[in-house]
Design an enzyme around this catalytic site. Structure first.
Site, PDB file in Angstrom:
ATOM      1  N   ASN A  11       0.872  -1.185   0.000  1.00 45.83           N
ATOM      2  CA  ASN A  11       0.000   0.000   0.000  1.00 45.83           C
ATOM      3  C   ASN A  11       0.907   1.233   0.000  1.00 45.83           C
ATOM      4  OD1 ASN A  11      -1.830   2.033   0.450  1.00 45.83           O
ATOM      5  ND2 ASN A  11      -2.432   1.343   2.506  1.00 45.83           N
ATOM      6  N   LYS A  69       0.090   4.247  -0.302  1.00 54.29           N
ATOM      7  CA  LYS A  69      -0.572   5.443   0.250  1.00 54.29           C
ATOM      8  C   LYS A  69      -0.338   6.627  -0.695  1.00 54.29           C
ATOM      9  CE  LYS A  69      -0.267   3.324   4.760  1.00 54.29           C
ATOM     10  NZ  LYS A  69      -0.194   3.452   6.198  1.00 54.29           N
ATOM     11  N   HIS A 115      -9.517   1.249   5.209  1.00 51.19           N
ATOM     12  CA  HIS A 115      -8.228   1.463   5.884  1.00 51.19           C
ATOM     13  C   HIS A 115      -8.438   2.438   7.048  1.00 51.19           C
ATOM     14  CE1 HIS A 115      -4.098   2.611   6.647  1.00 51.19           C
ATOM     15  NE2 HIS A 115      -3.745   1.522   5.986  1.00 51.19           N
ATOM     16  N   GLU A 170      -6.819   4.859   8.014  1.00 51.29           N
ATOM     17  CA  GLU A 170      -6.614   6.277   7.658  1.00 51.29           C
ATOM     18  C   GLU A 170      -7.867   6.858   7.013  1.00 51.29           C
ATOM     19  OE1 GLU A 170      -2.967   5.567   5.562  1.00 51.29           O
ATOM     20  OE2 GLU A 170      -2.013   5.116   7.484  1.00 51.29           O
ATOM     21  N   GLU A 183      -5.118  -5.028  10.824  1.00 50.03           N
ATOM     22  CA  GLU A 183      -4.134  -3.946  10.973  1.00 50.03           C
ATOM     23  C   GLU A 183      -4.428  -3.200  12.270  1.00 50.03           C
ATOM     24  OE1 GLU A 183      -1.991  -2.262   7.267  1.00 50.03           O
ATOM     25  OE2 GLU A 183      -3.842  -1.180   7.570  1.00 50.03           O
ATOM     26  N   GLY A 235       2.785   2.299  11.075  1.00 46.12           N
ATOM     27  CA  GLY A 235       3.812   3.335  10.994  1.00 46.12           C
ATOM     28  C   GLY A 235       4.528   3.632  12.300  1.00 46.12           C
ATOM     29  N   SER A 252       3.562  -2.039  10.462  1.00 47.04           N
ATOM     30  CA  SER A 252       4.998  -2.100  10.754  1.00 47.04           C
ATOM     31  C   SER A 252       5.657  -3.404  10.323  1.00 47.04           C
ATOM     32  CB  SER A 252       5.260  -1.825  12.245  1.00 47.04           C
ATOM     33  OG  SER A 252       4.936  -0.487  12.550  1.00 47.04           O
TER      34      SER A 252
END
Ligand code: 13P
Length: 258
Positions: A11, A13, A102, A104, A174, A180, A219
Site C-alpha cells: 500500500n 498510500k 483502511h 486512515e 491492521e 507506521g 509495521s
C-alpha cells in the site's frame, strides 16, 4: 498437502511521483525476489494512488506474480461525485484488488462500517477482491476490547444482502497502533486475532462458501516478516512504508517463501 500461495500487498498510500513509481517497479522486478526453483511463489499486489493505476498496471502486465490494486473506491458506480473513483472505473483499468476501510480513511474521512459495506458490495459486483482493513486502536487494546472491535467491524462491514455476488474476500488485520509506529503485536496475538476473524467470517451466512484470505498489516519490515507470516492462519502481509523501498519490499517478499 496443497501449498497456499501467500498474498503480499504493498500500500503505497499518497507517496511517490510517477517517475519514482516507475523506478521502484523496475527495481522490484529486476529479477525474481526469491531463490530459483520456488514451487509456490507469493502473489504481490501493488496499490498506487489512483492516477498512477493505469501506468503502473501497464508495467505489471505479463508478470504472473505481480498484479494491480487500488487503495479505495467510492460507494456508487457512476454519477456527479467530483473527485471520486468507482469500482466500475477501477475494473476498466484492470484492477483486481481494492483496499477498503483502511484506518486512515476511517479516521480522516469519517468512513463508517456502513459506508465500507457499500464499498465491499461495489467491489464484489465488479469482480474486484476487496481487502477489508480492520483493527483496534490503542485505547481499545488497553481496555481488552480487541476481539469485540474486530467482531463489530466485520459484522457491520459484511452486512449486505446480495447473495449472488460474493466471490472472494481478503481481510487485513491492521492494529491502528501498529501502523507506521514500529510496534507490532506478539506472534500469539496475531495468530489469535486471525483465528477470531476467520471464525466470524465462516459463521457469516454469505461467506460460508468462500475461503477468506487473512493478512497481517502494521509495521511489517524485512526483519519481522518471516516470523509473522509463518504464524498459523496468516495468509500474507499488507505492507505500507516498507513497500516503498525496493530492497526492503523484495526482502519481505523473499521472507514469505516457506
Ligand atoms: P506501515 O507498514 O507503514 O506500518 O503501514 C501499514 C499500513 O497501513 C498498510 O496499509
Amino acid at each position: 498437502m496443497q501449498l497456499v500461495r501467500k498474498l503480499i500487498v504493498g500500500n503505497w498510500k499518497m507517496n511517490g511521483t510517477l517517475p519514482e513509481a516507475q523506478s521502484l517497479i523496475r527495481q522490484i522486478t529486476a529479477d525474481k525476489p526469491w531463490p530459483k526453483n520456488t514451487d509456490n511463489p507469493p502473489l504481490v499486489v501493488l496499490c498506487p494512488s489512483h492516477p498512477m493505476i493505469h501506468p503502473v498496471a501497464m508495467m505489471l502486465d505479463g508478470y504472473d506474480w505481480l498484479t494491480i490494486g487500488a487503495q479505495d473506491c467510492y460507494t456508487q458506480d457512476i454519477g456527479a461525485f467530483t473527485g471520486d473513483v468507482s469500482a466500475m472505473i477501477l475494473q476498466s483499468l484492470g484492477v483486481k484488488y481494492c483496499i477498503v476501510g483502511h484506518s486512515e480513511r476511517r479516521r480522516l474521512h469519517n468512513e463508517t462500517n456502513q459506508v465500507i459495506a457499500q464499498k465491499i458490495l461495489c467491489c464484489q459486483k465488479r469482480q474486484i477482491t476487496p481487502i477489508l482493513c480492520i483493527g483496534e486502536t490503542i485505547d481499545e487494546r488497553n481496555k481488552g476490547a480487541t476481539s469485540a472491535v474486530l467482531e463489530q467491524q466485520l459484522q457491520e462491514s459484511l452486512n449486505f444482502e446480495v447473495t449472488n455476488v460474493v466471490s472472494s474476500l481478503v481481510v487485513a488485520y491492521e492494529p491502528v497502533w501498529a501502523i507506521g509506529t514500529g510496534k507490532i503485536p506478539s506472534k500469539q496475538e496475531i495468530i489469535f486475532a486471525h483465528q477470531h476473524i476467520r471464525k466470524i467470517i465462516m459463521q457469516h451466512h454469505l461467506y460460508r462458501r468462500i475461503t477468506p484470505v487473512i493478512l497481517y498489516g502494521g509495521s511489517v519490515k524485512p526483519d519481522n516478516a518471516a516470523e509473522i507470516v509463518c504464524g498459523d492462519g496468516v495468509d500474507g502481509l499488507l505492507v505500507g512504508g516498507a513497500s516503498l523501498k525496493a530492497s526492503d519490499f523484495r526482502n519481505i517478499i523473499a521472507a514469505c517463501i516457506q
